[in-house]
Design an enzyme around this catalytic site. Structure first.
Site, PDB file in Angstrom:
ATOM      1  N   LEU A  58       0.771  -0.949   0.069  1.00  0.00           N
ATOM      2  CA  LEU A  58      -0.056  -0.051   0.090  1.00  0.00           C
ATOM      3  C   LEU A  58       0.859   1.205   0.164  1.00  0.00           C
ATOM      4  CD1 LEU A  58      -2.192  -1.187   2.784  1.00  0.00           C
ATOM      5  CD2 LEU A  58      -2.834  -1.309   0.189  1.00  0.00           C
ATOM      6  N   VAL A  84       4.990  -1.176   3.126  1.00  0.00           N
ATOM      7  CA  VAL A  84       4.304   0.233   2.655  1.00  0.00           C
ATOM      8  C   VAL A  84       5.323   0.662   1.386  1.00  0.00           C
ATOM      9  CG1 VAL A  84       4.297   2.697   3.303  1.00  0.00           C
ATOM     10  CG2 VAL A  84       3.855   0.805   4.876  1.00  0.00           C
ATOM     11  N   LYS A  85       4.778   1.230   0.371  1.00  0.00           N
ATOM     12  CA  LYS A  85       5.262   1.710  -0.789  1.00  0.00           C
ATOM     13  C   LYS A  85       5.829   2.903  -0.692  1.00  0.00           C
ATOM     14  CE  LYS A  85       4.144  -0.439  -5.138  1.00  0.00           C
ATOM     15  NZ  LYS A  85       3.114  -0.267  -6.248  1.00  0.00           N
ATOM     16  N   ILE A  86       6.920   3.245  -0.910  1.00  0.00           N
ATOM     17  CA  ILE A  86       7.746   4.739  -0.598  1.00  0.00           C
ATOM     18  C   ILE A  86       8.331   4.976  -1.987  1.00  0.00           C
ATOM     19  CG2 ILE A  86       9.431   5.901   0.852  1.00  0.00           C
ATOM     20  CD1 ILE A  86       7.494   5.130   2.717  1.00  0.00           C
TER      21      ILE A  86
END
Ligand code: E4P
Length: 224
Positions: A58, A84-86
């Site tokens: 996400l 977590v997509k960064i």
């Protein structure tokens, strides 16, 4: 090699899960917007389908360090399987370092060069997502990027897993496997195409036609 589905469409996720081939899911703000549904509703549904082991990516939408870390901590609370997509920016890499130290899984996205992938691994990212299709779109060799990242990560035993992203067709999947990428994140339509071969269809049709030409009493009941 793991197969992730690159979608936020719950029906597609359920179908791929039913095939028994689904190792994870990746989403992005575009894919979430395509569903036309509220973010939390969709995210929670996907997380539940995947269960505690299979990762769901996400993405944060903040672009500053503090904002990304704050959003990432909230996203990570949604489930133990959230990665977590960064985005691949200086603030993003700094955020990955902080989040890795807190045990939050990260996926560095929008990676287009081997040096960006090197930074992601050095920051302790769980996953890195090089986008092959978007490189092909501008006449660059997307799969060459994967080859170089695989070599770099092997040279230094980095634990960051390579997710081949922006996959457009089965050839991308074949080449990912040949190069030893850890994961391909595949759109549903491309995953369906992986099953297909015209000779399989022709062969099956012929086998059944020949079988049906046998007299009925030559066939055991369980093969009728
Ligand atoms: C990666 O995780 C992204 O969601 C995705 O692969 C982007 O692909 P696209 O170039 O088809 O938008």
């Amino acid at each position: 090699m793991k197969f992730f589905l690159d979608t936020a469409n719950v029906e597609e996720i359920k179908k791929a899960d039913d095939w028994g081939l689904l190792d994870g899911v990746t989403t992005n703000p575009t894919l979430i917007a395509k569903t036309g549904r509220p973010f939390l509703e969709v995210a929670k549904e996907i997380i539940e389908i995947l269960g505690p082991e299979r990762p769901v990516s996400l993405e944060v939408v903040a672009t500053d360090y503090e904002g990304m870390v704050r959003q990432a901590r909230e996203l990570a609370k949604l489930g133990p399987n959230v990665a977590v997509k960064i985005p691949m920016t200086p603030d993003g890499i700094k955020a990955v370092k902080t989040l890795s130290a807190e045990g939050i899984k990260t996926n560095v996205t929008l990676v287009f060069s081997p040096s960006q992938a090197l930074l992601a691994a050095k920051a302790g990212a769980t996953y890195v997502s090089p986008f092959v299709g978007r490189l092909d779109d501008i006449s660059m060799e997307g799969m060459k990027l994967i080859e170089e990242i695989v070599t770099i990560y092997r040279n230094y035993d980095f634990e960051t897993e390579i997710i081949v992203a922006s996959v457009r067709h089965p050839e991308h999947v074949r080449m990912s496997a040949l190069l030893g990428a850890d994961i391909a994140t595949i759109p549903f339509a491309t995953m369906e195409k992986l099953f297909k071969h015209p000779l399989t269809d022709i062969g099956l049709e012929r086998f059944l036609k020949d079988w049906n030409s046998l007299p009925e009493d030559f066939k055991p009941d369980f093969l009728k």
